[in-house]
Design a protein around this motif. Structure first.
Motif: not given
Length: 218
Positions: A171-188
């Motif tokens: 997710y990305t925080l915008t002025s309208d709240g959280w906006s979801v991305g278009e793919h899965d993130a793989l994070c260590p």
């Protein structure tokens, strides 16, 4: 050491629904449940009615909610229930029966196959979201799992299956709240981006690997 023979099992219609598989009535939570939380490092993804059980690991990653109704509806073989996947992977339970997995001097039993981002050392240091198996259900998975059909795979004993990280919706925080991305993130583990990920898979890195069998199902 006796090798595990895995290439002679014919593929057949599944006789058992794996513990980690999700069912059609197990629906995920709604985005309207998400909120902006704050701590000393700034904003992070959270739930409006957040509970302590909603976060996992040392990074306190927000875990995706999904209704728990195993056995109700139809099994979705191409999807794992986030809660059951986490339980099986975190506590080293069999992905098929959900029970404890016996390990021998070479470690726990996993099945693995080549994936796009595998290291050159594969299967050593392979990263996987597939929990281990007991010996009985490893043979069942080899014979029946649709994802293994026509796929070259290895049966592995793993002495050190260390927790590597997570995947989920970024997710990305915008002025309208959280906006979801278009793919899965793989994070260590330790990745600061985990603060904005709604996780649904726990991954382990397979280290100190011994190959005990190989085959092609289907």
């Amino acid at each position: 050491m006796r090798k595990t023979q895995v290439s002679e099992c014919p593929v057949r219609k599944p006789s058992v629904v794996p513990y980690v598989v999700s069912w059609s009535t197990e629906l995920a939570g709604f985005e309207g449940m998400l909120d902006v939380k704050w701590d000393s490092l700034g904003p992070k993804l959270g739930y409006k009615d957040e509970r302590s059980s909603d976060r996992v690991g040392r990074d306190q990653v927000l875990w995706g909610r999904m209704i728990y109704r195993p056995g109700v509806g139809r099994p979705e073989y191409d999807s794992m229930h986030p809660g059951r996947q986490y339980y099986a992977m975190r506590w080293m339970k069999c992905q098929v029966c959900g029970e404890s997995v016996c390990r021998n001097e070479d470690g726990w039993l996993f099945l693995d196959w080549r994936k796009e981002n595998d290291p050159l050392t594969w299967p050593e240091r392979s990263v996987t979201a597939m929990p281990p198996l007991c010996e009985v259900h490893a043979r069942v998975a080899i014979a029946e799992c649709p994802h293994l059909r026509n796929t070259e795979f290895l049966a592995l004993r793993v002495r050190t299956p260390r927790i590597w990280g997570y995947s989920g919706a970024p997710y990305t925080l915008t002025s309208d709240g959280w906006s979801v991305g278009e793919h899965d993130a793989l994070c260590p583990v330790g990745d600061p981006n985990l603060r904005a990920v709604l996780a649904s898979r726990l991954y382990r890195e397979l280290c100190n690997v011994t190959v005990v069998g190989r085959g092609v199902a289907g």
